[in-house]
Design a protein around this motif. Sequence first.
Motif, PDB file in Angstrom:
ATOM      1  N   ARG A   1      41.906  35.175  37.648  1.00 20.17           N
ATOM      2  CA  ARG A   1      43.445  34.170  37.270  1.00 20.17           C
ATOM      3  C   ARG A   1      44.031  33.859  38.776  1.00 20.17           C
ATOM      4  O   ARG A   1      44.058  34.724  39.595  1.00 20.17           O
ATOM      5  CB  ARG A   1      44.391  35.057  36.472  1.00 20.17           C
ATOM      6  CG  ARG A   1      43.690  35.020  35.021  1.00 20.17           C
ATOM      7  CD  ARG A   1      44.672  36.235  34.240  1.00 20.17           C
ATOM      8  NE  ARG A   1      44.051  36.186  33.118  1.00 20.17           N
ATOM      9  CZ  ARG A   1      42.993  37.196  32.649  1.00 20.17           C
ATOM     10  NH1 ARG A   1      42.375  37.754  33.261  1.00 20.17           N
ATOM     11  NH2 ARG A   1      42.509  37.387  31.337  1.00 20.17           N
ATOM     12  N   THR A   2      44.620  32.727  38.775  1.00 20.77           N
ATOM     13  CA  THR A   2      45.367  32.469  39.867  1.00 20.77           C
ATOM     14  C   THR A   2      46.474  33.561  40.219  1.00 20.77           C
ATOM     15  O   THR A   2      47.060  34.092  39.017  1.00 20.77           O
ATOM     16  CB  THR A   2      46.297  31.234  39.837  1.00 20.77           C
ATOM     17  OG1 THR A   2      47.007  30.888  38.718  1.00 20.77           O
ATOM     18  CG2 THR A   2      45.034  29.988  40.057  1.00 20.77           C
TER      19      THR A   2
ATOM     20  N   TRP B   1      37.569  37.897  33.958  1.00 23.41           N
ATOM     21  CA  TRP B   1      38.611  37.094  34.109  1.00 23.41           C
ATOM     22  C   TRP B   1      39.290  37.059  35.258  1.00 23.41           C
ATOM     23  O   TRP B   1      39.611  38.109  36.188  1.00 23.41           O
ATOM     24  CB  TRP B   1      39.646  36.919  33.151  1.00 23.41           C
ATOM     25  CG  TRP B   1      38.929  36.346  31.556  1.00 23.41           C
ATOM     26  CD1 TRP B   1      38.390  37.045  30.735  1.00 23.41           C
ATOM     27  CD2 TRP B   1      39.029  35.224  31.193  1.00 23.41           C
ATOM     28  NE1 TRP B   1      37.788  36.321  29.829  1.00 23.41           N
ATOM     29  CE2 TRP B   1      38.063  35.096  30.109  1.00 23.41           C
ATOM     30  CE3 TRP B   1      39.212  33.867  31.776  1.00 23.41           C
ATOM     31  CZ2 TRP B   1      38.037  33.823  29.240  1.00 23.41           C
ATOM     32  CZ3 TRP B   1      38.951  32.628  31.164  1.00 23.41           C
ATOM     33  CH2 TRP B   1      38.447  32.795  29.840  1.00 23.41           C
TER      34      TRP B   1
ATOM     35  N   CYS C   1      41.845  25.065  37.677  1.00 20.24           N
ATOM     36  CA  CYS C   1      42.145  26.021  36.402  1.00 20.24           C
ATOM     37  C   CYS C   1      43.246  26.973  36.904  1.00 20.24           C
ATOM     38  O   CYS C   1      43.064  27.384  38.017  1.00 20.24           O
ATOM     39  CB  CYS C   1      41.118  26.233  35.696  1.00 20.24           C
ATOM     40  SG  CYS C   1      39.925  27.411  36.213  1.00 20.24           S
ATOM     41  N   ASP C   2      43.633  27.634  36.118  1.00 21.90           N
ATOM     42  CA  ASP C   2      44.685  28.872  36.200  1.00 21.90           C
ATOM     43  C   ASP C   2      43.803  29.930  35.980  1.00 21.90           C
ATOM     44  O   ASP C   2      44.106  31.324  36.529  1.00 21.90           O
ATOM     45  CB  ASP C   2      45.851  28.811  35.393  1.00 21.90           C
ATOM     46  CG  ASP C   2      46.777  27.718  35.863  1.00 21.90           C
ATOM     47  OD1 ASP C   2      47.059  27.575  37.058  1.00 21.90           O
ATOM     48  OD2 ASP C   2      47.550  27.222  35.126  1.00 21.90           O
ATOM     49  N   ALA C   3      42.772  29.910  35.146  1.00 18.08           N
ATOM     50  CA  ALA C   3      41.892  31.271  34.816  1.00 18.08           C
ATOM     51  C   ALA C   3      40.443  30.629  34.661  1.00 18.08           C
ATOM     52  O   ALA C   3      40.157  29.666  34.189  1.00 18.08           O
ATOM     53  CB  ALA C   3      42.581  31.938  33.711  1.00 18.08           C
ATOM     54  N   CYS C   4      39.443  31.470  34.781  1.00 16.66           N
ATOM     55  CA  CYS C   4      38.109  31.174  34.429  1.00 16.66           C
ATOM     56  C   CYS C   4      37.274  32.414  34.209  1.00 16.66           C
ATOM     57  O   CYS C   4      37.727  33.382  34.653  1.00 16.66           O
ATOM     58  CB  CYS C   4      37.489  30.354  35.675  1.00 16.66           C
ATOM     59  SG  CYS C   4      37.344  31.125  37.184  1.00 16.66           S
ATOM     60  N   GLU C   5      36.323  32.438  33.472  1.00 16.19           N
ATOM     61  CA  GLU C   5      35.332  33.623  33.199  1.00 16.19           C
ATOM     62  C   GLU C   5      34.383  33.757  34.104  1.00 16.19           C
ATOM     63  O   GLU C   5      33.539  32.692  34.199  1.00 16.19           O
ATOM     64  CB  GLU C   5      34.947  33.636  31.501  1.00 16.19           C
ATOM     65  CG  GLU C   5      34.136  34.946  31.329  1.00 16.19           C
ATOM     66  CD  GLU C   5      33.783  35.071  29.993  1.00 16.19           C
ATOM     67  OE1 GLU C   5      33.251  36.078  29.394  1.00 16.19           O
ATOM     68  OE2 GLU C   5      33.876  33.827  29.352  1.00 16.19           O
TER      69      GLU C   5
ATOM     70  N   ASP D   1      46.163  36.606  40.994  1.00  9.64           N
ATOM     71  CA  ASP D   1      45.253  38.062  41.032  1.00  9.64           C
ATOM     72  C   ASP D   1      45.396  38.576  42.402  1.00  9.64           C
ATOM     73  O   ASP D   1      45.138  37.594  43.378  1.00  9.64           O
ATOM     74  CB  ASP D   1      44.032  37.948  40.516  1.00  9.64           C
ATOM     75  CG  ASP D   1      43.840  37.816  39.004  1.00  9.64           C
ATOM     76  OD1 ASP D   1      45.028  38.072  38.429  1.00  9.64           O
ATOM     77  OD2 ASP D   1      42.671  37.837  38.488  1.00  9.64           O
TER      78      ASP D   1
END
Length: 146
Positions: A134-135, A132, A22-26, A137
């Motif tokens: 994110r890729t 969050w 995924c590109d982002a996760c919490e 970051d």
Amino acid sequence: MGLGKISKIFIYEKKGAAPISCDACELTVEDGIKGDWHGSDLQRQISILPVEVRDFQEEGFCLKKFKENVQVEGIDFSKTSPGTFLRMGEVVLQITEVFKKCYPELCELAKSRQDCSLRRQAVFAKVARGGWLRTGDDVKINTGQK
């Protein structure tokens, strides 16, 4: 001390499941990565590995078995220790372990006493401040503070 970037994020919905990229996760203090089964282990909520380890080490039992949640580039974890904080975007993680258990009875690298960078570079962490991830970051090592 140390500045890198997040290159990949993986979620494992259950033990043994294939990774979901995924590109982002919490992330939360209670759950680690939302939806990832590793979060139930409060000392090993998140596993992190430099992408360089995957790119340059082709052999080893553990490299095939290890399932990192986050791949980073440009960070050398061999000089970190438990208690070190990592800032990843808006998230803060605290390193709990810098070590991957070795299985010499199953690994040809260990049997032949060859170097395994996974042992020095695999990092486990818990969430100190959620948010969050994110890729892309930035990843920064902070030795003494959140």
